[in-house]
Scaffold this active site. Structure first.
Site, PDB file in Angstrom:
ATOM      1  N   TYR A 137     -76.041  -1.488  26.955  1.00 37.91           N
ATOM      2  CA  TYR A 137     -74.741  -2.133  27.133  1.00 37.91           C
ATOM      3  C   TYR A 137     -73.582  -1.147  27.223  1.00 37.91           C
ATOM      4  CZ  TYR A 137     -77.111  -6.536  26.025  1.00 37.91           C
ATOM      5  OH  TYR A 137     -77.944  -7.630  26.032  1.00 37.91           O
ATOM      6  N   LYS A 195     -89.722  -0.824  21.247  1.00 37.49           N
ATOM      7  CA  LYS A 195     -90.814  -0.820  22.221  1.00 37.49           C
ATOM      8  C   LYS A 195     -91.229   0.634  22.430  1.00 37.49           C
ATOM      9  CE  LYS A 195     -93.528  -2.975  25.223  1.00 37.49           C
ATOM     10  NZ  LYS A 195     -94.648  -3.807  24.756  1.00 37.49           N
ATOM     11  N   ASP A 229     -91.944  -7.420  21.840  1.00 36.72           N
ATOM     12  CA  ASP A 229     -92.682  -8.560  22.380  1.00 36.72           C
ATOM     13  C   ASP A 229     -93.529  -9.227  21.298  1.00 36.72           C
ATOM     14  OD1 ASP A 229     -93.923  -6.059  22.499  1.00 36.72           O
ATOM     15  OD2 ASP A 229     -95.323  -6.650  24.060  1.00 36.72           O
ATOM     16  N   ASP A 253     -80.196  -8.655  21.064  1.00 27.64           N
ATOM     17  CA  ASP A 253     -79.580  -9.759  21.797  1.00 27.64           C
ATOM     18  C   ASP A 253     -80.613 -10.831  22.120  1.00 27.64           C
ATOM     19  OD1 ASP A 253     -77.724 -11.239  23.148  1.00 27.64           O
ATOM     20  OD2 ASP A 253     -77.408  -9.819  24.772  1.00 27.64           O
ATOM     21  N   ASP A 257     -81.377 -14.919  19.878  1.00 28.24           N
ATOM     22  CA  ASP A 257     -81.343 -16.246  20.492  1.00 28.24           C
ATOM     23  C   ASP A 257     -82.585 -17.043  20.126  1.00 28.24           C
ATOM     24  OD1 ASP A 257     -78.883 -15.816  21.587  1.00 28.24           O
ATOM     25  OD2 ASP A 257     -79.482 -16.118  23.667  1.00 28.24           O
TER      26      ASP A 257
END
Length: 357
Positions: A137, A195, A229, A253, A257
């Site tokens: 970002y 990751k 994941d 982010d 959610d």
């Protein structure tokens, strides 16, 4: 009597409606627990941009430094191209005020429908600590040969050790506090999410920093690592495994959610953009929901929860705990947390929480 200076940005769409209910509850808490709120309202958002072409200036951001906290409703206007307000207002405030922690509690309250089979409030009570000013970002990258079959676009994940360390320290300290307050927390490790099997540079930096800080400064706190994941999979299958998770910006982010959904949806999910040494901003996670504007159908509980987080951050822990209990009680009275399906209008839900406080 302690007075807190709060910058209020109601924002767009249903933002002003939910902020009004949040302020109602904050005032009830202030009256009950013996402190004052000095509220200053700002019109930053879509309407101002459409009228003036202005989003927020450097000088206006600097003005926000003089407040104890910022209380935000929602940003996003259907007549403004996506990305303009998000980058020019939300990210600018976060970056310029160095709000380097995004704090996202994921807590299922009694009476709230959870989409996970056989999971209840005893299973879902954890916090995600998301690094909030670095990573993809930051905007490093670019485009060459645009519009041709050979177009190349890059977006670079950027992290330095200082940025990683300060985020990890916040997460370890939070875990330390939760362990002191709860035996259930003590039974669980702190999780690093990344990751690192594919992102071998940034992932390795985060992992080495996590292991070194844990071993040197927090040897009594068990540590664990999960790929991002796999984390989404275990959020759904075994959310009871988690207490505090720490991760980089993009992954945080995404998983927050998912966290919002398993705690009952955007109607209850709130977050804080934290600068532990400066000014922090608190907001409901959901967007501006323009289709519900003015209909008194939107759920204000997420905005009320954001206000609770703000008071807790300011040190008004008893008042924050009272709001938490009031929200939990209110959840048992609503038919649903979804907009228009609560069984009450927006103002009535705010009244219930304020009266309980």
């Amino acid at each position: 009597m302690k007075t807190y200076k709060i910058a209020v940005i109601p924002g767009d769409g249903t933002g002003p409606e939910v902020v009004a209910e949040g302020v109602k509850v904050l005032k009830a808490a202030a009256a009950t627990y013996g402190f004052k709120l000095d509220l200053t309202y700002f019109d930053y958002g879509g309407e101002r941009y459409l009228k003036t072409g202005k989003i927020i200036s450097d000088e206006e951001v600097q003005e926000l430094r003089h407040f104890d906290a910022i209380y935000l409703g929602a940003i996003g206007h259907p007549d403004v191209k996506p990305g303009i307000l998000e980058t020019g207002l939300l990210l600018k405030i976060r970056f310029d005020l160095d709000q380097y922690i995004n704090l996202r509690p994921v807590k299922l309250y009694p009476g709230v429908d959870c989409p996970l089979k056989d999971k209840g409030p005893e299973d879902i009570d954890f916090v995600v600590v998301r690094e909030n000013t670095g990573g993809i970002y930051t905007g490093h990258g670019g485009v060459t040969r645009k519009g041709t079959p050979d177009e190349i676009a890059t977006q670079v994940m950027v992290y330095d050790r200082r940025t990683v360390d300060r985020c990890l320290k916040f997460a370890f300290e939070l875990k330390k506090r939760r362990n002191a307050e709860s035996e259930k927390s003590r039974s669980k490790p702190i999780h690093l999410v990344h990751k690192r099997n594919v992102l071998t540079h940034c992932g390795d930096l985060w992992y080495r920093a996590f292991e070194e800080m844990g071993a040197d400064d927090y040897p009594d706190i068990p540590r664990d690592y999960m790929h991002v994941d796999a984390t989404t999979m275990w959020f759904v299958k075994n959310p009871e495994w988690f207490d505090v998770l720490v991760t980089e910006n993009l992954f945080g982010d995404i998983i927050t959610d998912l966290g919002a959904m398993i705690q009952g949806g955007m109607g209850i999910a709130a977050g804080g953009n934290i600068n532990p040494e400066g000014v922090s901003m608190f907001e409901p996670i959901g967007g501006s929901a323009p289709k519900y504007t003015g209909k008194k159908m939107i759920n204000p509980l997420a905005a009320i929860e954001a206000g609770r987080m703000m008071l807790d951050f300011l040190g008004e822990h008893e008042a924050a705990k009272a709001i938490e209990k009031a929200v939990a009680l209110t959840c048992t009275k609503l038919e649903s947390l979804s907009a228009g399906k609560m069984g009450y209008n927006t103002e009535e839900v705010g009244d219930m929480v304020a009266e309980a406080v």
